[in-house]
Design a protein around this motif. Structure first.
Motif, PDB file in Angstrom:
ATOM      1  N   SER A  45     -15.029   6.117  20.635  1.00 46.16           N
ATOM      2  CA  SER A  45     -14.617   6.414  22.005  1.00 46.16           C
ATOM      3  C   SER A  45     -14.473   7.928  22.131  1.00 46.16           C
ATOM      4  CB  SER A  45     -13.286   5.731  22.345  1.00 46.16           C
ATOM      5  OG  SER A  45     -12.257   6.151  21.445  1.00 46.16           O
ATOM      6  N   GLY A  46     -14.352   8.404  23.355  1.00 44.25           N
ATOM      7  CA  GLY A  46     -14.245   9.844  23.525  1.00 44.25           C
ATOM      8  C   GLY A  46     -13.846  10.238  24.929  1.00 44.25           C
ATOM      9  N   ARG A  47     -13.812  11.548  25.164  1.00 34.57           N
ATOM     10  CA  ARG A  47     -13.447  12.043  26.479  1.00 34.57           C
ATOM     11  C   ARG A  47     -14.059  13.427  26.682  1.00 34.57           C
ATOM     12  NH1 ARG A  47     -12.168  16.701  25.026  1.00 34.57           N
ATOM     13  NH2 ARG A  47     -10.333  17.172  23.765  1.00 34.57           N
ATOM     14  N   VAL A  48     -14.194  13.795  27.935  1.00 36.78           N
ATOM     15  CA  VAL A  48     -14.554  15.156  28.303  1.00 36.78           C
ATOM     16  C   VAL A  48     -13.260  15.838  28.738  1.00 36.78           C
ATOM     17  CG1 VAL A  48     -15.770  16.598  29.989  1.00 36.78           C
ATOM     18  CG2 VAL A  48     -16.914  14.591  29.000  1.00 36.78           C
ATOM     19  N   LYS A  49     -12.998  17.020  28.208  1.00 37.70           N
ATOM     20  CA  LYS A  49     -11.763  17.721  28.566  1.00 37.70           C
ATOM     21  C   LYS A  49     -11.735  17.955  30.067  1.00 37.70           C
ATOM     22  CE  LYS A  49     -10.075  20.798  25.719  1.00 37.70           C
ATOM     23  NZ  LYS A  49      -8.762  20.193  25.382  1.00 37.70           N
ATOM     24  N   SER A  50     -10.633  17.577  30.702  1.00 37.27           N
ATOM     25  CA  SER A  50     -10.526  17.736  32.156  1.00 37.27           C
ATOM     26  C   SER A  50     -10.503  19.211  32.538  1.00 37.27           C
ATOM     27  CB  SER A  50      -9.254  17.056  32.667  1.00 37.27           C
ATOM     28  OG  SER A  50      -8.108  17.775  32.225  1.00 37.27           O
ATOM     29  N   TYR A  51     -10.799  19.477  33.793  1.00 37.12           N
ATOM     30  CA  TYR A  51     -10.824  20.863  34.268  1.00 37.12           C
ATOM     31  C   TYR A  51      -9.465  21.537  34.091  1.00 37.12           C
ATOM     32  CZ  TYR A  51     -10.382  24.677  37.602  1.00 37.12           C
ATOM     33  OH  TYR A  51     -10.101  25.884  38.187  1.00 37.12           O
ATOM     34  N   ARG A  52      -8.394  20.837  34.446  1.00 34.40           N
ATOM     35  CA  ARG A  52      -7.058  21.430  34.352  1.00 34.40           C
ATOM     36  C   ARG A  52      -6.696  21.716  32.902  1.00 34.40           C
ATOM     37  NH1 ARG A  52      -2.806  18.291  38.073  1.00 34.40           N
ATOM     38  NH2 ARG A  52      -1.535  20.023  37.315  1.00 34.40           N
ATOM     39  N   SER A  53      -7.044  20.791  32.008  1.00 29.95           N
ATOM     40  CA  SER A  53      -6.766  21.002  30.595  1.00 29.95           C
ATOM     41  C   SER A  53      -7.593  22.158  30.052  1.00 29.95           C
ATOM     42  CB  SER A  53      -7.075  19.726  29.814  1.00 29.95           C
ATOM     43  OG  SER A  53      -6.874  19.905  28.441  1.00 29.95           O
ATOM     44  N   PHE A  54      -8.862  22.209  30.470  1.00 32.22           N
ATOM     45  CA  PHE A  54      -9.760  23.289  30.055  1.00 32.22           C
ATOM     46  C   PHE A  54      -9.228  24.651  30.483  1.00 32.22           C
ATOM     47  CE2 PHE A  54     -13.058  25.945  32.150  1.00 32.22           C
ATOM     48  CZ  PHE A  54     -13.635  26.522  31.021  1.00 32.22           C
ATOM     49  N   LEU A  55      -8.822  24.737  31.749  1.00 29.54           N
ATOM     50  CA  LEU A  55      -8.358  26.024  32.273  1.00 29.54           C
ATOM     51  C   LEU A  55      -7.034  26.430  31.620  1.00 29.54           C
ATOM     52  CD1 LEU A  55      -9.640  27.928  34.318  1.00 29.54           C
ATOM     53  CD2 LEU A  55      -8.024  27.084  36.025  1.00 29.54           C
TER      54      LEU A  55
END
Length: 327
Positions: A45-55
């Motif tokens: 399983s996995g995820r793409v880092k959200s924009y808010r988390s990235f920023l």
């Protein structure tokens, strides 16, 4: 940094968001397919880092803003195995996939530390790229189900917890690592001892059958263990042959892979000739044993099934799989 930096990072994230999600889907499919070669119970399983988390991560350290190129975990996955044996075998295989430029970071503590143990890989592939054609670096954690359970709890309470845990509470949480290590070690010990028991020879053969069958069908095969079917087909092997069934079947499968896939697909749901009452047996891993005997020693197979409840099902299969000798 100029005042345009937030905008440029934001724009770059939005520009690449679709590519990041595509990369997640493609890597999840590739890793799942290969992880299940080592253990059919493996999950990815996995995820793409959200924009808010990235920023937030980009600007976490004042005066040291991270650039886009410094992010290696925008796409992160985890491969979870029931046993440590699966973790080790898959990690060894992953480390040999030079086309993916694997970089292994073994997160291990010193003997005196209570610290999470993990195998973390950085991977990238030339055909999974962002909008500029640059390979997207991903992060993959490989661990057991027991250690993953501890990691999820620890991550929630410590890494993302709103309240800082006291030293005593942190130690209580970290002591649970010992339980996960003991669990994994004891399971491994049982598996290794079990493999030496003669009565488990059939079980080991069946496990190999499942893996071979899944390699042909590109996914899970039906493993309902029809009562007496495996034992019946094994009667078609002589005493001299029985000890090398697994190895010979591996060779047979590789030699006739394309033809076997064609035949099995022709007898699966969705094909024009599919008939459930007749073709359900093609979903079972024992079908590979039937295929090998039908192609190599059909007389022995006919003798073994004579008068059995499975004879009406297996007899037509002999004619089907005998065509392998002509290819």
């Amino acid at each position: 940094m100029s005042t345009d930096d937030v905008s440029s990072l934001t724009e770059r994230y939005l520009q690449e968001e679709a590519a990041l999600h595509s990369a997640l889907d493609e890597w999840a499919e590739r890793l799942t397919r290969n992880a299940r070669r080592f253990d059919s119970g493996a999950t990815v399983s996995g995820r793409v880092k959200s924009y808010r988390s990235f920023l937030g991560k980009a600007y976490r350290r004042a005066g040291a803003v991270r650039t886009w190129e410094q992010f290696g975990d925008l796409v992160a996955l985890k491969a979870i195995f029931p046993t440590r044996q699966g973790v080790d075998l898959f990690s060894e295989w992953l480390n040999e996939q030079h086309a993916w430029s694997p970089s292994l970071d073994e997160k291990e503590g010193s003997p005196s530390e209570l610290k999470y143990q993990a195998k973390q890989f950085d991977l990238c592939a030339d055909d999974i790229t962002d909008s500029t054609g640059t390979p997207i670096k991903i992060e993959v954690q490989v661990r057991t189900a027991a250690s993953d359970a501890w990691y999820v709890v620890d991550h929630r309470l410590q890494y993302k917890g709103m309240v800082e845990l006291t030293s005593d509470l942190k130690r209580k949480l970290n002591r649970l690592i010992v339980l996960t290590e003991l669990f994994d070690e004891e399971v491994d010990a049982v598996i290794k001892h079990q493999a030496t028991l003669p009565e488990y020879a059939a079980a080991r053969l069946y496990e190999g059958l499942i893996k071979l069958s899944e390699s042909l069908s590109d996914g899970y095969v039906r493993t309902t263990r029809p009562e007496g079917l495996l034992e019946l087909v094994l009667r078609a092997y002589t005493e001299r042959e029985i000890d090398s069934v697994g190895a010979n079947l591996q060779t047979f499968t590789e030699r006739h892979r394309d033809a076997l896939v064609e035949i099995i697909t022709r007898h699966h749901h969705g094909s024009e000739s599919f008939l459930e009452a007749r073709d359900w047996i093609y979903y079972e891993p024992e079908a590979l044993l039937i295929a090998e005997r039908a192609a190599q020693k059909p007389a022995l197979l006919r003798s073994a099934i004579d008068g059995s409840d499975f004879q009406p099902l297996i007899e037509p299969m002999i004619g089907v799989f005998q065509t392998l000798k002509k290819r």
